[in-house]
Design an enzyme around this catalytic site. Structure first.
Site: not given
Length: 271
Positions: A135-137, A220
């Protein structure tokens, strides 16, 4: 001459000490193996008595063959055991967790820059776990963690097409044709990305809450798809990975998956 009693409890033997008076077969007569009902009970299927009832009813398979003998011994490390057609986690020591990743947390087990990572929320676990996918930051929500390498590999591999669902706060208003555009495919700089499903959950002036499901795993990709369609994301939460739902798990918390959920994950990737 009196014949031996085939009921282990009636004969006075403990379940683990019972002699096998039934017919033997190579599939479930593994030397040094563990009794099938014991493996099932330890996997969370139910009490040993309940597991014996399932075996007797022909609802248990070992390596694709139905087993009806209570005295069957199996190798849980290498044999595939299924109940009602779904595989159970038979190998000892395996861990399967759902974790609600907060924002500003790195999907990693360590970070040389000192940022918070997933590992910071698992300090009570002694197993060596790894995350399935990323999962993205800035993205929140459901992550799966395990030490089951075979399952993790399949869940992360795009060829098995495990769907993931997200809730996104986006800039509105959202036009009626946005769902059609997303499910038809949005052109990105690295190729077309396609949603499997899209719906608007709520509208409020210049903001909207939408749900999007897709199999894509590119970096993303959800944010890029919505931005390319004219609706930048201000907050993104993953709510589902295949059959597993985030539910009411609080941010930063984890829970062990149920036997049913693990079986559904196995089924989702053909194990």
């Amino acid at each position: 001459m009196k014949t031996p009693d085939r009921n282990p409890r009636a004969s006075g033997f403990d379940d683990d000490d019972t002699d096998d008076f039934g017919e033997r077969d190579s599939l479930t007569d593994v030397p040094g193996g563990v009794r099938l009902q014991k493996v099932m009970a330890e996997a969370g299927i139910g009490s040993r008595r309940h597991c014996e009832e399932l075996i007797g009813a022909g609802r248990v398979e070992v390596d694709g063959e139905t087993v009806r003998r209570f005295g069957a011994r199996v190798d849980p490390e290498h044999q595939v055991i299924k109940v009602d057609g779904k595989r159970i986690p038979s190998r000892p020591g395996l861990v399967y967790l759902a974790f609600n990743k907060p924002p500003k947390v790195l999907t990693a087990m360590s970070d040389p820059r000192g940022r918070r990572t997933v590992a910071d929320f698992l300090d009570m676990r002694t197993e060596r776990l790894f995350h399935i996918g990323r999962l993205d930051y800035d993205t929140e929500g459901l992550m799966l963690l395990t030490n089951d390498g075979e399952l993790a590999h399949r869940l992360a591999h795009p060829s098995f097409e495990v769907a993931k669902t997200y809730l996104a706060d986006v800039t509105g208003p959202v036009p009626r044709d946005l769902g059609r555009r997303l499910t038809s495919g949005i052109e990105l700089d690295d190729g077309v990305a396609t949603a499997d499903r899209f719906r608007v959950i709520d509208r409020s002036g210049q903001h909207a809450l939408v749900e999007i499901m897709l199999h894509e795993g590119r970096k993303h990709v959800v944010r890029r798809m919505l931005a390319a369609s004219g609706h930048p994301v201000s907050r993104l939460v993953r709510t589902d990975v295949g059959p597993i739902r985030l539910g009411d798990l609080r941010p930063g918390a984890s829970r062990e998956l149920s036997t049913r959920e693990i079986g559904e994950l196995y089924a989702a990737v053909g194990l």
